[in-house]
Each structure stands twice: as C-alpha cells, then as structure tokens.
Design a protein around this motif. Structure first.
Motif, PDB file in Angstrom:
ATOM      1  N   SER A   5       0.833  -1.201   0.000  1.00 16.09           N
ATOM      2  CA  SER A   5       0.000   0.000   0.000  1.00 16.09           C
ATOM      3  C   SER A   5       0.871   1.255   0.000  1.00 16.09           C
ATOM      4  O   SER A   5       1.996   1.249   0.485  1.00 16.09           O
ATOM      5  CB  SER A   5      -0.881  -0.007   1.249  1.00 16.09           C
ATOM      6  OG  SER A   5      -1.602   1.185   1.349  1.00 16.09           O
ATOM      7  N   ARG A   6       0.323   2.334  -0.527  1.00 21.75           N
ATOM      8  CA  ARG A   6       1.034   3.613  -0.509  1.00 21.75           C
ATOM      9  C   ARG A   6       0.823   4.365   0.789  1.00 21.75           C
ATOM     10  O   ARG A   6       1.353   5.434   0.979  1.00 21.75           O
ATOM     11  CB  ARG A   6       0.563   4.491  -1.677  1.00 21.75           C
ATOM     12  CG  ARG A   6       1.107   4.016  -3.000  1.00 21.75           C
ATOM     13  CD  ARG A   6       0.720   4.971  -4.083  1.00 21.75           C
ATOM     14  NE  ARG A   6      -0.544   4.482  -4.626  1.00 21.75           N
ATOM     15  CZ  ARG A   6      -1.399   5.197  -5.301  1.00 21.75           C
ATOM     16  NH1 ARG A   6      -1.173   6.458  -5.523  1.00 21.75           N
ATOM     17  NH2 ARG A   6      -2.493   4.666  -5.763  1.00 21.75           N
ATOM     18  N   ARG A   7       0.058   3.820   1.667  1.00 18.76           N
ATOM     19  CA  ARG A   7      -0.184   4.467   2.953  1.00 18.76           C
ATOM     20  C   ARG A   7       0.239   3.524   4.071  1.00 18.76           C
ATOM     21  O   ARG A   7       0.309   2.336   3.881  1.00 18.76           O
ATOM     22  CB  ARG A   7      -1.624   4.912   3.099  1.00 18.76           C
ATOM     23  CG  ARG A   7      -2.639   3.832   3.229  1.00 18.76           C
ATOM     24  CD  ARG A   7      -4.043   4.350   3.500  1.00 18.76           C
ATOM     25  NE  ARG A   7      -4.597   5.066   2.385  1.00 18.76           N
ATOM     26  CZ  ARG A   7      -5.188   6.254   2.497  1.00 18.76           C
ATOM     27  NH1 ARG A   7      -5.325   6.822   3.653  1.00 18.76           N
ATOM     28  NH2 ARG A   7      -5.667   6.858   1.446  1.00 18.76           N
ATOM     29  N   PRO A   8       0.504   4.084   5.241  1.00 17.54           N
ATOM     30  CA  PRO A   8       0.863   3.230   6.387  1.00 17.54           C
ATOM     31  C   PRO A   8      -0.290   2.303   6.769  1.00 17.54           C
ATOM     32  O   PRO A   8      -1.429   2.501   6.356  1.00 17.54           O
ATOM     33  CB  PRO A   8       1.128   4.235   7.511  1.00 17.54           C
ATOM     34  CG  PRO A   8       1.365   5.537   6.839  1.00 17.54           C
ATOM     35  CD  PRO A   8       0.596   5.496   5.552  1.00 17.54           C
ATOM     36  N   ALA A   9       0.024   1.311   7.572  1.00 22.51           N
ATOM     37  CA  ALA A   9      -0.983   0.344   8.018  1.00 22.51           C
ATOM     38  C   ALA A   9      -2.123   1.057   8.749  1.00 22.51           C
ATOM     39  O   ALA A   9      -1.902   2.065   9.430  1.00 22.51           O
ATOM     40  CB  ALA A   9      -0.340  -0.682   8.936  1.00 22.51           C
ATOM     41  N   PRO A  10      -3.342   0.560   8.618  1.00 19.59           N
ATOM     42  CA  PRO A  10      -4.481   1.216   9.261  1.00 19.59           C
ATOM     43  C   PRO A  10      -4.444   1.094  10.782  1.00 19.59           C
ATOM     44  O   PRO A  10      -3.800   0.213  11.337  1.00 19.59           O
ATOM     45  CB  PRO A  10      -5.686   0.458   8.698  1.00 19.59           C
ATOM     46  CG  PRO A  10      -5.160  -0.855   8.279  1.00 19.59           C
ATOM     47  CD  PRO A  10      -3.732  -0.626   7.869  1.00 19.59           C
ATOM     48  N   VAL A  11      -5.160   2.005  11.419  1.00 13.25           N
ATOM     49  CA  VAL A  11      -5.368   1.957  12.865  1.00 13.25           C
ATOM     50  C   VAL A  11      -6.749   1.353  13.071  1.00 13.25           C
ATOM     51  O   VAL A  11      -7.738   1.819  12.507  1.00 13.25           O
ATOM     52  CB  VAL A  11      -5.278   3.368  13.488  1.00 13.25           C
ATOM     53  CG1 VAL A  11      -5.667   3.336  14.956  1.00 13.25           C
ATOM     54  CG2 VAL A  11      -3.880   3.942  13.307  1.00 13.25           C
ATOM     55  N   LEU A  12      -6.815   0.295  13.859  1.00 17.54           N
ATOM     56  CA  LEU A  12      -8.058  -0.428  14.092  1.00 17.54           C
ATOM     57  C   LEU A  12      -8.661   0.012  15.418  1.00 17.54           C
ATOM     58  O   LEU A  12      -7.955   0.130  16.417  1.00 17.54           O
ATOM     59  CB  LEU A  12      -7.784  -1.926  14.120  1.00 17.54           C
ATOM     60  CG  LEU A  12      -6.992  -2.478  12.939  1.00 17.54           C
ATOM     61  CD1 LEU A  12      -6.624  -3.930  13.180  1.00 17.54           C
ATOM     62  CD2 LEU A  12      -7.760  -2.320  11.655  1.00 17.54           C
ATOM     63  N   VAL A  13      -9.967   0.245  15.421  1.00 18.80           N
ATOM     64  CA  VAL A  13     -10.653   0.655  16.646  1.00 18.80           C
ATOM     65  C   VAL A  13     -11.942  -0.153  16.777  1.00 18.80           C
ATOM     66  O   VAL A  13     -12.647  -0.387  15.797  1.00 18.80           O
ATOM     67  CB  VAL A  13     -10.927   2.179  16.661  1.00 18.80           C
ATOM     68  CG1 VAL A  13     -11.807   2.610  15.520  1.00 18.80           C
ATOM     69  CG2 VAL A  13     -11.528   2.629  17.965  1.00 18.80           C
ATOM     70  N   CYS A  14     -12.213  -0.611  17.975  1.00 22.61           N
ATOM     71  CA  CYS A  14     -13.409  -1.407  18.241  1.00 22.61           C
ATOM     72  C   CYS A  14     -14.645  -0.502  18.189  1.00 22.61           C
ATOM     73  O   CYS A  14     -14.783   0.425  18.987  1.00 22.61           O
ATOM     74  CB  CYS A  14     -13.297  -2.079  19.609  1.00 22.61           C
ATOM     75  SG  CYS A  14     -14.782  -2.985  20.082  1.00 22.61           S
ATOM     76  N   ALA A  15     -15.530  -0.776  17.260  1.00 21.65           N
ATOM     77  CA  ALA A  15     -16.743   0.031  17.106  1.00 21.65           C
ATOM     78  C   ALA A  15     -17.665  -0.120  18.313  1.00 21.65           C
ATOM     79  O   ALA A  15     -18.347   0.833  18.720  1.00 21.65           O
ATOM     80  CB  ALA A  15     -17.471  -0.362  15.831  1.00 21.65           C
ATOM     81  N   LYS A  16     -17.681  -1.294  18.911  1.00 18.06           N
ATOM     82  CA  LYS A  16     -18.534  -1.534  20.081  1.00 18.06           C
ATOM     83  C   LYS A  16     -18.061  -0.685  21.266  1.00 18.06           C
ATOM     84  O   LYS A  16     -18.868  -0.100  21.985  1.00 18.06           O
ATOM     85  CB  LYS A  16     -18.494  -3.016  20.433  1.00 18.06           C
ATOM     86  CG  LYS A  16     -19.426  -3.427  21.539  1.00 18.06           C
ATOM     87  CD  LYS A  16     -19.359  -4.941  21.726  1.00 18.06           C
ATOM     88  CE  LYS A  16     -20.214  -5.393  22.880  1.00 18.06           C
ATOM     89  NZ  LYS A  16     -20.107  -6.846  23.088  1.00 18.06           N
ATOM     90  N   CYS A  17     -16.748  -0.607  21.455  1.00 19.44           N
ATOM     91  CA  CYS A  17     -16.197   0.224  22.536  1.00 19.44           C
ATOM     92  C   CYS A  17     -16.532   1.699  22.311  1.00 19.44           C
ATOM     93  O   CYS A  17     -16.857   2.417  23.258  1.00 19.44           O
ATOM     94  CB  CYS A  17     -14.684   0.074  22.629  1.00 19.44           C
ATOM     95  SG  CYS A  17     -14.110  -1.508  23.245  1.00 19.44           S
ATOM     96  N   LEU A  18     -16.418   2.143  21.053  1.00 20.69           N
ATOM     97  CA  LEU A  18     -16.742   3.535  20.743  1.00 20.69           C
ATOM     98  C   LEU A  18     -18.195   3.848  21.092  1.00 20.69           C
ATOM     99  O   LEU A  18     -18.498   4.904  21.640  1.00 20.69           O
ATOM    100  CB  LEU A  18     -16.510   3.838  19.260  1.00 20.69           C
ATOM    101  CG  LEU A  18     -15.115   4.207  18.842  1.00 20.69           C
ATOM    102  CD1 LEU A  18     -15.056   4.373  17.327  1.00 20.69           C
ATOM    103  CD2 LEU A  18     -14.642   5.472  19.521  1.00 20.69           C
ATOM    104  N   LYS A  19     -19.072   2.923  20.756  1.00 17.56           N
ATOM    105  CA  LYS A  19     -20.500   3.145  21.000  1.00 17.56           C
ATOM    106  C   LYS A  19     -20.816   3.152  22.489  1.00 17.56           C
ATOM    107  O   LYS A  19     -21.629   3.957  22.946  1.00 17.56           O
ATOM    108  CB  LYS A  19     -21.308   2.060  20.284  1.00 17.56           C
ATOM    109  CG  LYS A  19     -22.791   2.306  20.297  1.00 17.56           C
ATOM    110  CD  LYS A  19     -23.532   1.485  19.271  1.00 17.56           C
ATOM    111  CE  LYS A  19     -23.564   0.024  19.608  1.00 17.56           C
ATOM    112  NZ  LYS A  19     -24.510  -0.728  18.775  1.00 17.56           N
ATOM    113  N   ARG A  20     -20.168   2.304  23.261  1.00 13.80           N
ATOM    114  CA  ARG A  20     -20.451   2.183  24.698  1.00 13.80           C
ATOM    115  C   ARG A  20     -19.840   3.305  25.524  1.00 13.80           C
ATOM    116  O   ARG A  20     -20.340   3.643  26.588  1.00 13.80           O
ATOM    117  CB  ARG A  20     -19.908   0.867  25.229  1.00 13.80           C
ATOM    118  CG  ARG A  20     -20.623  -0.323  24.705  1.00 13.80           C
ATOM    119  CD  ARG A  20     -19.905  -1.551  25.156  1.00 13.80           C
ATOM    120  NE  ARG A  20     -20.844  -2.416  25.843  1.00 13.80           N
ATOM    121  CZ  ARG A  20     -20.499  -3.427  26.574  1.00 13.80           C
ATOM    122  NH1 ARG A  20     -19.236  -3.715  26.740  1.00 13.80           N
ATOM    123  NH2 ARG A  20     -21.401  -4.175  27.148  1.00 13.80           N
ATOM    124  N   SER A  21     -18.729   3.868  25.061  1.00 13.40           N
ATOM    125  CA  SER A  21     -18.000   4.862  25.840  1.00 13.40           C
ATOM    126  C   SER A  21     -18.690   6.222  25.804  1.00 13.40           C
ATOM    127  O   SER A  21     -19.204   6.646  24.764  1.00 13.40           O
ATOM    128  CB  SER A  21     -16.583   5.001  25.297  1.00 13.40           C
ATOM    129  OG  SER A  21     -15.913   6.052  25.932  1.00 13.40           O
TER     130      SER A  21
END
Length: 97
Positions: A5-21
């Motif tokens: 890829s021409r971009r750095p590796a993605p940053v992964l975030v838990c969608a469930k944690c985002l919704k609960r926080s």
C-alpha cells in the motif's frame, strides 16, 4: 502477487467500545484529526478502520490496535481524547527495515 500500500498500516478501533463509551465520539474525532495532522509529504495518512469486538471489553476505555501491535498481541486502551496522540504515536511507529 504481493502488493504494498502507498499508505501506512491502518489503525483499528473497536466500534462496540466507541458506541459504549461516553467519550467515544470525541475519541473518534481526535483519532481522525491526529491521523490527518500526521500526514507527511507524498505519503497518505493511515486510515481509521472500525472493527468488531477484540474480546477485551474494558468498562470505560476504547480498544485500539494496528497490524504490528496485533502481531505482538498488544492492544492500546484509550479512555479520553487526551490519550489519543500518545496512543497513535505507539501504533504508527515506522517499521524497522
């Protein structure tokens, strides 16, 4: 065939944690703005990718990871937007080649 890829590796975030926080919306905004602010000349910034549950389920934090951190079996927990810059610094370190 192997493609890089021409971009750095993605940053992964838990969608469930985002919704609960309570801070989820602020943390997501801070993640996106920090990733865009870290853009270097000619290199696209990493993408923020919402994922399913990592299985950690902290009470008041959001789970972040990257491909490299997953290989080391390490996850980062972010409780509020003030912790985002240091977490991204750890996740987006350049690879050793």
């Amino acid at each position: 065939m192997v493609v890089r890829s021409r971009r750095p590796a993605p940053v992964l975030v838990c969608a469930k944690c985002l919704k609960r926080s309570d801070e989820g919306r602020d943390v997501k905004r801070a993640l996106k703005s920090e990733l865009k602010a870290g853009k270097r000349d000619g290199i696209k910034p990493p993408k923020l990718v919402m994922t399913g549950c990592f299985g950690l389920c902290p009470k008041k934090s959001i789970v972040l990871a990257s491909g490299a951190s997953l290989m080391r079996q390490e996850y980062l927990l972010v409780a509020d937007r003030d912790q985002v810059p240091s977490a991204l610094a750890q996740l987006t370190k350049p690879r050793d080649t």
